[in-house]
Design a protein around this motif. Structure first.
Motif, mmCIF file in Angstrom:
data_model
loop_
_atom_site.group_PDB
_atom_site.id
_atom_site.type_symbol
_atom_site.label_atom_id
_atom_site.label_comp_id
_atom_site.label_asym_id
_atom_site.label_seq_id
_atom_site.Cartn_x
_atom_site.Cartn_y
_atom_site.Cartn_z
ATOM 1 N N ILE A 1 -30.578 28.385 -17.397
ATOM 2 C CA ILE A 1 -31.128 27.542 -16.321
ATOM 3 C C ILE A 1 -32.459 26.931 -16.751
ATOM 4 C CG2 ILE A 1 -32.037 27.571 -13.970
ATOM 5 C CD1 ILE A 1 -29.987 29.790 -13.363
ATOM 6 N N ALA A 2 -33.318 27.747 -17.370
ATOM 7 C CA ALA A 2 -34.615 27.229 -17.830
ATOM 8 C C ALA A 2 -34.431 26.138 -18.876
ATOM 9 C CB ALA A 2 -35.455 28.380 -18.392
ATOM 10 N N PHE A 3 -33.452 26.338 -19.757
ATOM 11 C CA PHE A 3 -33.194 25.350 -20.799
ATOM 12 C C PHE A 3 -32.756 24.022 -20.191
ATOM 13 C CE2 PHE A 3 -30.443 23.401 -24.044
ATOM 14 C CZ PHE A 3 -31.307 23.390 -25.125
ATOM 15 N N LEU A 4 -31.856 24.071 -19.220
ATOM 16 C CA LEU A 4 -31.382 22.850 -18.577
ATOM 17 C C LEU A 4 -32.496 22.170 -17.791
ATOM 18 C CD1 LEU A 4 -27.866 24.038 -17.338
ATOM 19 C CD2 LEU A 4 -28.381 22.514 -19.269
ATOM 20 N N VAL A 5 -33.319 22.971 -17.118
ATOM 21 C CA VAL A 5 -34.439 22.395 -16.364
ATOM 22 C C VAL A 5 -35.391 21.670 -17.299
ATOM 23 C CG1 VAL A 5 -36.490 22.977 -15.025
ATOM 24 C CG2 VAL A 5 -34.293 23.985 -14.420
ATOM 25 N N LEU A 6 -35.635 22.283 -18.465
ATOM 26 C CA LEU A 6 -36.519 21.651 -19.441
ATOM 27 C C LEU A 6 -35.952 20.312 -19.918
ATOM 28 C CD1 LEU A 6 -37.818 24.553 -21.717
ATOM 29 C CD2 LEU A 6 -39.191 22.968 -20.372
ATOM 30 N N LEU A 7 -34.656 20.302 -20.249
ATOM 31 C CA LEU A 7 -34.053 19.065 -20.746
ATOM 32 C C LEU A 7 -34.053 17.974 -19.690
ATOM 33 C CD1 LEU A 7 -30.990 20.320 -22.838
ATOM 34 C CD2 LEU A 7 -33.186 19.480 -23.666
ATOM 35 N N ILE A 8 -33.580 18.317 -18.490
ATOM 36 C CA ILE A 8 -33.503 17.315 -17.428
ATOM 37 C C ILE A 8 -34.894 16.896 -16.974
ATOM 38 C CG2 ILE A 8 -32.692 16.876 -15.087
ATOM 39 C CD1 ILE A 8 -30.384 18.827 -15.657
ATOM 40 N N GLY A 9 -35.780 17.903 -16.820
ATOM 41 C CA GLY A 9 -37.141 17.598 -16.389
ATOM 42 C C GLY A 9 -37.885 16.724 -17.370
ATOM 43 N N THR A 10 -37.689 16.984 -18.670
ATOM 44 C CA THR A 10 -38.357 16.168 -19.677
ATOM 45 C C THR A 10 -37.861 14.733 -19.638
ATOM 46 O OG1 THR A 10 -38.672 18.084 -21.124
ATOM 47 C CG2 THR A 10 -38.794 15.909 -22.138
ATOM 48 N N THR A 11 -36.537 14.564 -19.518
ATOM 49 C CA THR A 11 -35.982 13.214 -19.449
ATOM 50 C C THR A 11 -36.533 12.451 -18.255
ATOM 51 O OG1 THR A 11 -33.946 13.995 -20.504
ATOM 52 C CG2 THR A 11 -33.853 11.882 -19.345
ATOM 53 N N LEU A 12 -36.522 13.109 -17.076
ATOM 54 C CA LEU A 12 -37.044 12.456 -15.878
ATOM 55 C C LEU A 12 -38.528 12.170 -15.998
ATOM 56 C CD1 LEU A 12 -35.171 14.483 -13.085
ATOM 57 C CD2 LEU A 12 -34.653 12.178 -13.932
ATOM 58 N N GLU A 13 -39.262 13.111 -16.617
ATOM 59 C CA GLU A 13 -40.705 12.925 -16.770
ATOM 60 C C GLU A 13 -41.024 11.725 -17.640
ATOM 61 O OE1 GLU A 13 -44.779 13.804 -16.315
ATOM 62 O OE2 GLU A 13 -43.035 14.669 -15.319
ATOM 63 N N VAL A 14 -40.309 11.597 -18.757
ATOM 64 C CA VAL A 14 -40.553 10.463 -19.655
ATOM 65 C C VAL A 14 -40.217 9.149 -18.970
ATOM 66 C CG1 VAL A 14 -39.817 9.356 -21.796
ATOM 67 C CG2 VAL A 14 -40.274 11.810 -21.760
ATOM 68 N N LEU A 15 -39.063 9.114 -18.278
ATOM 69 C CA LEU A 15 -38.683 7.895 -17.573
ATOM 70 C C LEU A 15 -39.680 7.554 -16.482
ATOM 71 C CD1 LEU A 15 -34.811 8.383 -17.291
ATOM 72 C CD2 LEU A 15 -36.049 6.862 -18.853
ATOM 73 N N ALA A 16 -40.118 8.580 -15.745
ATOM 74 C CA ALA A 16 -41.091 8.350 -14.681
ATOM 75 C C ALA A 16 -42.425 7.882 -15.237
ATOM 76 C CB ALA A 16 -41.275 9.631 -13.861
#
Length: 368
Positions: free
Chosen positions: A109-124
């Protein structure tokens, strides 16, 4: 202090004409690197957990007595954390299944949160950058452009800010990385590049600027920057620094409205201080903001119309009438008239025995 920057197109190396706005948070690339390191740490930790407990795992494609190795542990970790889950390698011992349930699943779960969160963070972050730059451009009108952020440029910015101009209304143009960091630390927007280039000055909004202050360390660069600024904005007020007196006429011919000879000014202060230390300290006081005495320009108020400059509470040293400057003793300004502006010497801070005319809701004597 990290910067929030944007430009048309992306490039590597040193960017010319790069607009940089000060940002109180770390760079998104720093955040991306940190999150990638965390993701790698999760992968490595899970591989070690599986490898050290490899006797509790079985590969359905191998013989029953075949032990799971390091490569199998890496393979199982990647397909598990990515939720692919082919099922060929599975925990067979009860404790291994408990470890999967209570250790590896949270790691997944932490790994997926990191991947998705990083993608959203960069786009944002990219979207926020574009939005901030667009909003900044809309606000940039009647602003001040400061070309060169060395000692003279910083002093000029401090002076105009201390006299009420917002830092959001100032844009610095300088090609140096050190100037970029210092300007950001002072809360200023920066356009990185050579101020003699039109595209750089256009990004700084010179065409819509109210004033341009040119303070590079070379007179030839100041002349060329003045010519370029004047071509882009025929109406802007240009103040330029000049190192040598012999270049003042050339600077004015290039389009500068006001030229300050820095070396001569410093030399005169040095000479005055050597002849009279007291006089030198008074002159330095007049040029220092916030304490002692200051030189200021103010409007004439109604109660002062018709009076002589010497009769006013402020020490009047010059009168501006019809865009011309007259000394206080000039016969032309023996009597003050509506529309006049006064150059005065007054306390830097209002004192009970030295009130500031024009700051207590008095009516101004304008031509309107």
């Amino acid at each position: 202090m990290a910067d929030d920057s944007s430009e048309i197109g992306q490039g590597t190396g040193r960017s010319v004409g790069l607009i940089s706005l000060p940002d109180p948070v770390r760079s998104p690339w720093w955040e991306l690197g940190r999150r990638l390191l965390l993701a790698f740490a999760i992968l490595l930790g899970t591989v070690l957990i599986v490898y050290f407990d490899r006797g509790a795992y079985r590969d359905g494609n191998d013989p029953p007595d075949y032990a799971v190795g390091l490569i199998d542990s890496i393979y199982y970790t990647t397909v598990t954390l990515s939720t692919t889950g082919y099922g060929d390698i599975a925990p067979v011992e009860p404790h291994a299944r408990l470890i999967n349930a209570f250790v590896i699943t949270p790691l997944r779960i932490a790994f997926l949160v990191l991947l998705i969160g990083t993608t959203l963070e960069v786009l944002a972050s990219q979207g926020r950058r574009i939005f901030r730059i667009a909003r900044w451009r809309k606000r940039m009108a009647a602003h001040v452009v400061v070309i060169g952020y060395g000692t003279k440029g910083r002093a000029a910015v401090d002076t105009i800010v201390n006299n009420g101009l917002s830092r959001e209304s100032i844009v610095v143009v300088d090609p140096g990385a050190e100037a970029l960091q210092e300007a950001h630390a002072d809360g200023l927007a920066v356009v990185t590049g050579d101020a003699t280039r039109r595209d750089v000055l256009r990004r700084a909004g010179v065409s819509e600027a109210d004033q341009v202050i040119i303070t590079t360390n070379r007179d030839d660069s100041n002349v060329l920057a003045t010519l370029t600024v004047r071509q882009l904005n025929p109406e802007v007020w240009i103040v330029a620094a000049c190192r040598e007196q012999e270049n003042v006429a050339l600077m004015r011919q290039s389009g500068a409205n006001s030229v300050i000879t820095s070396s001569d000014a410093v030399g005169r202060l040095l000479g005055l201080s050597s002849l009279s230390p007291t006089l030198g300290s008074v002159m330095e006081d007049l040029l220092t903001y916030g304490e002692g005495l200051e030189v200021a320009e103010r409007d004439l108020i109604v109660s002062e119309v018709g009076k002589q400059p010497q009769q006013l509470p402020d020490q009047v040293i010059a009168v501006v009438r019809d865009e011309k400057v007259y000394r206080y003793f000039d016969p032309v300004v023996t009597q003050l008239a509506r529309g006049d502006r006064l150059i005065v010497v007054r306390p830097a801070r209002e004192l009970p025995w030295a009130p500031r005319p024009g700051t207590h809701n008095e009516e101004f004597a304008t031509d309107d």
